[in-house]
Design an enzyme around this catalytic site. Structure first.
Site, PDB file in Angstrom:
ATOM      1  N   ARG A 191      -2.361  -6.147  -8.264  1.00 39.97           N
ATOM      2  CA  ARG A 191      -1.251  -7.054  -7.953  1.00 39.97           C
ATOM      3  C   ARG A 191      -1.097  -8.149  -8.991  1.00 39.97           C
ATOM      4  NH1 ARG A 191      -3.495  -7.874  -2.066  1.00 39.97           N
ATOM      5  NH2 ARG A 191      -5.255  -8.028  -3.459  1.00 39.97           N
ATOM      6  N   HIS A 243       0.848  -1.204   0.000  1.00 40.42           N
ATOM      7  CA  HIS A 243       0.000   0.000   0.000  1.00 40.42           C
ATOM      8  C   HIS A 243       0.887   1.259   0.000  1.00 40.42           C
ATOM      9  CE1 HIS A 243      -3.199  -2.476   2.352  1.00 40.42           C
ATOM     10  NE2 HIS A 243      -3.659  -2.319   1.130  1.00 40.42           N
ATOM     11  N   LYS A 249     -17.582  -5.608   7.353  1.00 44.96           N
ATOM     12  CA  LYS A 249     -16.439  -6.472   7.665  1.00 44.96           C
ATOM     13  C   LYS A 249     -16.134  -6.313   9.147  1.00 44.96           C
ATOM     14  CE  LYS A 249     -13.965  -6.096   3.251  1.00 44.96           C
ATOM     15  NZ  LYS A 249     -12.704  -5.639   2.640  1.00 44.96           N
ATOM     16  N   SER A 275      -3.267  -7.547   3.313  1.00 50.21           N
ATOM     17  CA  SER A 275      -3.443  -7.340   4.757  1.00 50.21           C
ATOM     18  C   SER A 275      -3.871  -8.623   5.466  1.00 50.21           C
ATOM     19  CB  SER A 275      -4.487  -6.251   5.012  1.00 50.21           C
ATOM     20  OG  SER A 275      -4.076  -5.047   4.436  1.00 50.21           O
TER      21      SER A 275
HETATM   22  O1  PNS Z   1      -8.919  -2.524   0.526  1.00 49.51           O
HETATM   23  P1  PNS Z   1     -10.185  -3.007  -0.089  1.00 49.51           P
HETATM   24  O2  PNS Z   1     -11.044  -3.680   0.974  1.00 49.51           O
HETATM   25  O3  PNS Z   1      -9.968  -3.863  -1.298  1.00 49.51           O
HETATM   26  O4  PNS Z   1     -10.990  -1.684  -0.580  1.00 49.51           O
HETATM   27  C1  PNS Z   1     -12.269  -1.788  -1.125  1.00 49.51           C
HETATM   28  C2  PNS Z   1     -12.921  -0.399  -1.244  1.00 49.51           C
HETATM   29  C3  PNS Z   1     -12.900   0.326   0.076  1.00 49.51           C
HETATM   30  C4  PNS Z   1     -12.181   0.426  -2.266  1.00 49.51           C
HETATM   31  C5  PNS Z   1     -14.394  -0.625  -1.736  1.00 49.51           C
HETATM   32  O5  PNS Z   1     -14.998  -1.604  -0.952  1.00 49.51           O
HETATM   33  C6  PNS Z   1     -15.245   0.642  -1.689  1.00 49.51           C
HETATM   34  O6  PNS Z   1     -15.009   1.574  -2.420  1.00 49.51           O
HETATM   35  N1  PNS Z   1     -16.231   0.655  -0.792  1.00 49.51           N
HETATM   36  C7  PNS Z   1     -17.137   1.757  -0.617  1.00 49.51           C
HETATM   37  C8  PNS Z   1     -18.544   1.383  -1.053  1.00 49.51           C
HETATM   38  C9  PNS Z   1     -18.745   1.622  -2.534  1.00 49.51           C
HETATM   39  O7  PNS Z   1     -18.594   2.709  -3.037  1.00 49.51           O
HETATM   40  N2  PNS Z   1     -19.137   0.568  -3.273  1.00 49.51           N
HETATM   41  C10 PNS Z   1     -19.428   0.678  -4.696  1.00 49.51           C
HETATM   42  C11 PNS Z   1     -18.242   0.409  -5.563  1.00 49.51           C
HETATM   43  S1  PNS Z   1     -18.102  -1.333  -5.806  1.00 49.51           S
END
Ligand code: PNS
Length: 166
Positions: free
Chosen positions: A90, A17, A41, A128
């Site tokens: 990745r 990150h 989560k 993570s």
């Molecule tokens: O580190 P992660 O868990 O892969 O990040 C995921 C994240 C936070 C980028 C994604 O879950 C997110 O943007 N969540 C906010 C809710 C949202 O906007 N959802 C619609 C897009 S799929």
């Protein structure tokens, strides 16, 4: 001026990150690391701790700011007036999910662009969840996360194990 958001759970922030943050900060004028306060989560660290750890590891990068957010990423982008979303890729396995997410965000806001940075090879395996699993089983996480993060992960997991034994 280009303002971008690098969103994620960051539970905890890894060296992978951090590498994306440093590289993205060179491309855009201002980078906001958006830490999702995700009630769906159950993270190891609460959002305040995740923000605090991130603030410590990005302290020397002047155009990076760390903020927590709730709800939709597009709404957060509007709130902070960001035009770009940064995500790290990745491997091919990330691609489907990332493409779907970027296209969903594009439907929700046609002007919000997602920019993918390919992860450096040395961090391609890293996430993570693996860090937490290795730490849980007493493995060495010093190559996966910054030192201050490693200490906090180890302490938190010890705390968790003590609670499990009670
Ligand atoms: O580190 P992660 O868990 O892969 O990040 C995921 C994240 C936070 C980028 C994604 O879950 C997110 O943007 N969540 C906010 C809710 C949202 O906007 N959802 C619609 C897009 S799929």
């Amino acid at each position: 001026m280009t303002r971008a958001i690098y969103p994620g759970s960051f539970d905890p922030v890894t060296n992978g990150h951090l590498d994306v943050i440093k590289r993205a900060a060179k491309i855009v004028d201002e980078l906001i690391v958006g830490v999702l306060n995700n009630n769906l989560k159950s993270p190891l660290f609460n959002v305040d701790n995740r923000v605090k750890m991130l603030n410590e590891v990005v302290a020397d990068i002047p155009n990076v700011k760390v903020m927590a957010f709730d709800g939709l990423l597009v709404d957060f982008a509007h709130q902070v007036d960001a035009q770009v979303i940064i995500r790290g890729l990745r491997a091919v396995t990330d691609f489907e999910y990332e493409l779907q997410m970027s296209q969903t965000n594009m439907v929700l806001d046609k002007d919000l662009e997602t920019l993918f940075l390919s992860t450096r090879l040395e961090y391609a395996y890293l996430n993570s969840s693996t860090v937490k699993e290795v730490a849980y089983h007493g493995g060495d996480i010093s190559r996966f996360v910054p030192d201050i993060v490693a200490k906090q992960v180890i302490n938190k997991i010890e705390e968790l194990k003590e609670n499990e034994n009670e």
